[in-house]
Design a protein around this motif. Structure first.
Motif, PDB file in Angstrom:
ATOM      1  N   LEU A  35      -6.129  36.918  25.361  1.00 37.09           N
ATOM      2  CA  LEU A  35      -6.129  38.228  24.709  1.00 37.09           C
ATOM      3  C   LEU A  35      -6.091  38.093  23.093  1.00 37.09           C
ATOM      4  O   LEU A  35      -5.563  37.216  22.527  1.00 37.09           O
ATOM      5  N   TRP A  36      -6.828  38.873  22.721  1.00 37.69           N
ATOM      6  CA  TRP A  36      -6.905  39.024  21.084  1.00 37.69           C
ATOM      7  C   TRP A  36      -6.625  40.467  20.585  1.00 37.69           C
ATOM      8  O   TRP A  36      -7.097  41.533  21.136  1.00 37.69           O
ATOM      9  N   PHE A  37      -5.759  40.618  19.470  1.00 40.49           N
ATOM     10  CA  PHE A  37      -5.856  42.049  18.822  1.00 40.49           C
ATOM     11  C   PHE A  37      -6.254  42.103  17.406  1.00 40.49           C
ATOM     12  O   PHE A  37      -5.977  41.300  16.635  1.00 40.49           O
ATOM     13  N   SER A  38      -7.533  42.928  17.222  1.00 44.60           N
ATOM     14  CA  SER A  38      -8.180  42.731  15.984  1.00 44.60           C
ATOM     15  C   SER A  38      -7.514  43.937  15.085  1.00 44.60           C
ATOM     16  O   SER A  38      -7.518  45.017  15.314  1.00 44.60           O
ATOM     17  N   GLU A  39      -6.894  43.568  14.109  1.00 44.40           N
ATOM     18  CA  GLU A  39      -6.211  44.468  13.126  1.00 44.40           C
ATOM     19  C   GLU A  39      -7.436  45.120  12.270  1.00 44.40           C
ATOM     20  O   GLU A  39      -7.868  44.365  11.235  1.00 44.40           O
ATOM     21  N   ASP A  40      -7.837  46.295  12.302  1.00 44.48           N
ATOM     22  CA  ASP A  40      -8.856  46.973  11.499  1.00 44.48           C
ATOM     23  C   ASP A  40      -8.342  48.302  10.787  1.00 44.48           C
ATOM     24  O   ASP A  40      -7.545  48.892  11.557  1.00 44.48           O
ATOM     25  N   CYS A  41      -8.361  48.347   9.453  1.00 43.66           N
ATOM     26  CA  CYS A  41      -7.833  49.298   8.650  1.00 43.66           C
ATOM     27  C   CYS A  41      -8.742  50.431   8.885  1.00 43.66           C
ATOM     28  O   CYS A  41      -9.947  50.379   8.749  1.00 43.66           O
ATOM     29  N   PHE A  42      -8.462  51.677   9.219  1.00 37.55           N
ATOM     30  CA  PHE A  42      -6.728  51.905   9.270  1.00 37.55           C
ATOM     31  C   PHE A  42      -6.643  52.565  10.746  1.00 37.55           C
ATOM     32  O   PHE A  42      -6.487  53.899  10.815  1.00 37.55           O
ATOM     33  N   LEU A  50      -0.089  43.305  18.655  1.00 35.25           N
ATOM     34  CA  LEU A  50      -0.102  41.863  19.347  1.00 35.25           C
ATOM     35  C   LEU A  50       1.272  41.954  20.209  1.00 35.25           C
ATOM     36  O   LEU A  50       1.303  41.243  21.448  1.00 35.25           O
ATOM     37  N   THR A  51       2.142  42.550  19.669  1.00 32.08           N
ATOM     38  CA  THR A  51       3.506  42.507  20.261  1.00 32.08           C
ATOM     39  C   THR A  51       3.423  43.330  21.759  1.00 32.08           C
ATOM     40  O   THR A  51       3.639  43.113  22.758  1.00 32.08           O
ATOM     41  N   GLN A  52       2.626  44.427  21.847  1.00 32.37           N
ATOM     42  CA  GLN A  52       2.224  45.135  22.993  1.00 32.37           C
ATOM     43  C   GLN A  52       1.434  44.151  24.000  1.00 32.37           C
ATOM     44  O   GLN A  52       1.825  44.310  25.079  1.00 32.37           O
ATOM     45  N   ALA A  62      -1.890  35.368  23.611  1.00 31.61           N
ATOM     46  CA  ALA A  62      -2.344  36.435  22.794  1.00 31.61           C
ATOM     47  C   ALA A  62      -2.210  36.261  21.129  1.00 31.61           C
ATOM     48  O   ALA A  62      -1.588  35.453  20.914  1.00 31.61           O
ATOM     49  N   GLY A  63      -3.387  36.613  20.675  1.00 32.46           N
ATOM     50  CA  GLY A  63      -3.743  36.318  19.250  1.00 32.46           C
ATOM     51  C   GLY A  63      -3.902  37.601  18.428  1.00 32.46           C
ATOM     52  O   GLY A  63      -4.632  38.368  18.913  1.00 32.46           O
ATOM     53  N   LEU A  64      -3.501  37.253  17.252  1.00 34.43           N
ATOM     54  CA  LEU A  64      -3.803  38.410  16.010  1.00 34.43           C
ATOM     55  C   LEU A  64      -4.932  37.918  15.392  1.00 34.43           C
ATOM     56  O   LEU A  64      -4.881  36.679  14.836  1.00 34.43           O
ATOM     57  N   GLY A  65      -6.119  38.568  15.294  1.00 27.56           N
ATOM     58  CA  GLY A  65      -7.358  38.277  14.628  1.00 27.56           C
ATOM     59  C   GLY A  65      -7.799  39.441  13.985  1.00 27.56           C
ATOM     60  O   GLY A  65      -8.520  40.364  14.206  1.00 27.56           O
ATOM     61  N   LEU A  66      -7.383  39.476  12.739  1.00 23.41           N
ATOM     62  CA  LEU A  66      -6.578  38.684  11.807  1.00 23.41           C
ATOM     63  C   LEU A  66      -5.820  39.455  11.005  1.00 23.41           C
ATOM     64  O   LEU A  66      -6.003  40.511  10.578  1.00 23.41           O
TER      65      LEU A  66
END
Length: 328
Positions: A35-42, A50-52, A62-66
């Motif tokens: 799993l990946w979580f893509s942090e897009d603003c905003f 990522l924690t969820q 699971a990864g944070l990207g990025l």
């Protein structure tokens, strides 16, 4: 034949935060590999996202990207990652990169030397997560005898998000893994992974794992699949037109001509069908399977699928698991 662990699911800006737990649990149940979580603003914060993903699953990494090297002080980033890694040891990945230049400009955070900033951030975060005290100055940040009180017993993997040649080579030299952005065509993946491997060789270390993100839609109606991702492809083509994601693709000259004829298109274009086919993963189950195979054959170790249409995420995941002979 692709193994199930080579296909992952990307969550992020188009998934409401309250839908993440169910989506993550379903992806694990269906047998996807990561799993990946893509942090897009905003949209949704990367740490909470990522924690969820991790809290809703029991086995899947699971990864944070990025995480941008500029939007969080590296000491704060390390502190947050340490807490997550202590709760979910062995399953946590975090990708560090520059991030979208437009968003950084909006916040007044664009550095003078982006690549140096990313590499220095990776080094400091890794040292802090290992329990070391850090007392130094980098080009962007100052550290005065900083040490984490609760470093993780199993530090998270630190990946690097890279696009262009110098960044890819440096990522190969320092990262636990390398994340390639959406619009990664097979030609781009082949070029990018060769640079990652070159950087790793020069650093006398094994080539790190490479994951390529891909905008994706599966539908028996090929035209409907194309339309599902067309706007997203157009947005990213406009945003990435000057980067290697576009300039190293077979469409480079055609896209450049299009943008020079219509300068306003840099904010987003309406891509032709063959652009979408080249820069995304779309079509019927057989075509989608073949397209993922192409990205893997080009050098990616796994492909993270950002599924469209986003409002049908669960249904699309189930169809992938049911119809493509690669998951579950």
């Amino acid at each position: 034949m692709v193994e199930h662990h080579q296909v992952g699911i990307v969550f992020g800006s188009l998934t409401p935060p309250e839908d993440l737990p169910a989506g993550a649990a379903l992806a694990e149940e269906l047998g996807f590999g990561e799993l990946w979580f893509s942090e897009d603003c905003f949209f949704t914060g990367g740490m909470s996202g990522l924690t969820q993903l991790l809290s809703s699953t029991s086995r899947i990494p699971a990864g944070l990207g990025l995480a941008s090297a500029m939007t969080r002080h590296p000491a704060v980033l390390a502190m947050e990652l340490a807490g997550i890694a202590r709760l979910y040891p062995g399953r946590t990945r975090a990708t560090i990169g520059l991030g979208n230049r437009h968003w950084l400009e909006q916040m007044g955070l664009l550095p003078d030397r982006p690549l140096s900033t990313v590499v220095e951030t990776v080094d400091v975060v890794r040292r802090l997560l290992a329990g070391d005290a850090v007392d130094t100055e980098t080009r962007q940040h100052r550290f005065r005898d900083i040490r984490l009180s609760f470093p993780p017993a199993v530090p998270p993997e630190l990946w690097v998000g890279a696009v262009n040649a110098r960044a890819l080579a440096r990522a190969g030299a320092v990262a636990d893994g390398v994340l390639l952005s959406v619009l990664s065509s097979p030609a781009y993946v082949r070029w990018a992974t060769s640079l990652v491997a070159k950087g790793a060789r020069e650093a006398d270390r094994p080539r790190p794992r490479v994951t390529a993100f891909a905008l994706a839609a599966i539908d028996d109606d090929a035209g409907r699949a194309l339309d599902a991702v067309r706007d997203a492809v157009g947005f990213f083509v406009g945003a990435e037109a000057q980067t290697a994601l576009v300039t190293r693709s077979p469409l480079a000259e055609e896209i450049a001509r299009h943008l020079s004829a219509d300068p306003d298109a840099a904010g987003g274009v309406r891509p032709a069908d063959h652009w979408v086919r080249e820069l995304a993963v779309t079509g019927d189950p057989g075509t989608v399977t073949a397209r993922i195979d192409e990205l893997l054959d080009a050098g990616a170790d796994s492909v993270g699928l950002w599924l469209f249409p986003p409002q049908d995420l669960g249904e699309v995941m189930r169809r992938l698991a049911r119809e493509i002979g690669r998951v579950h």
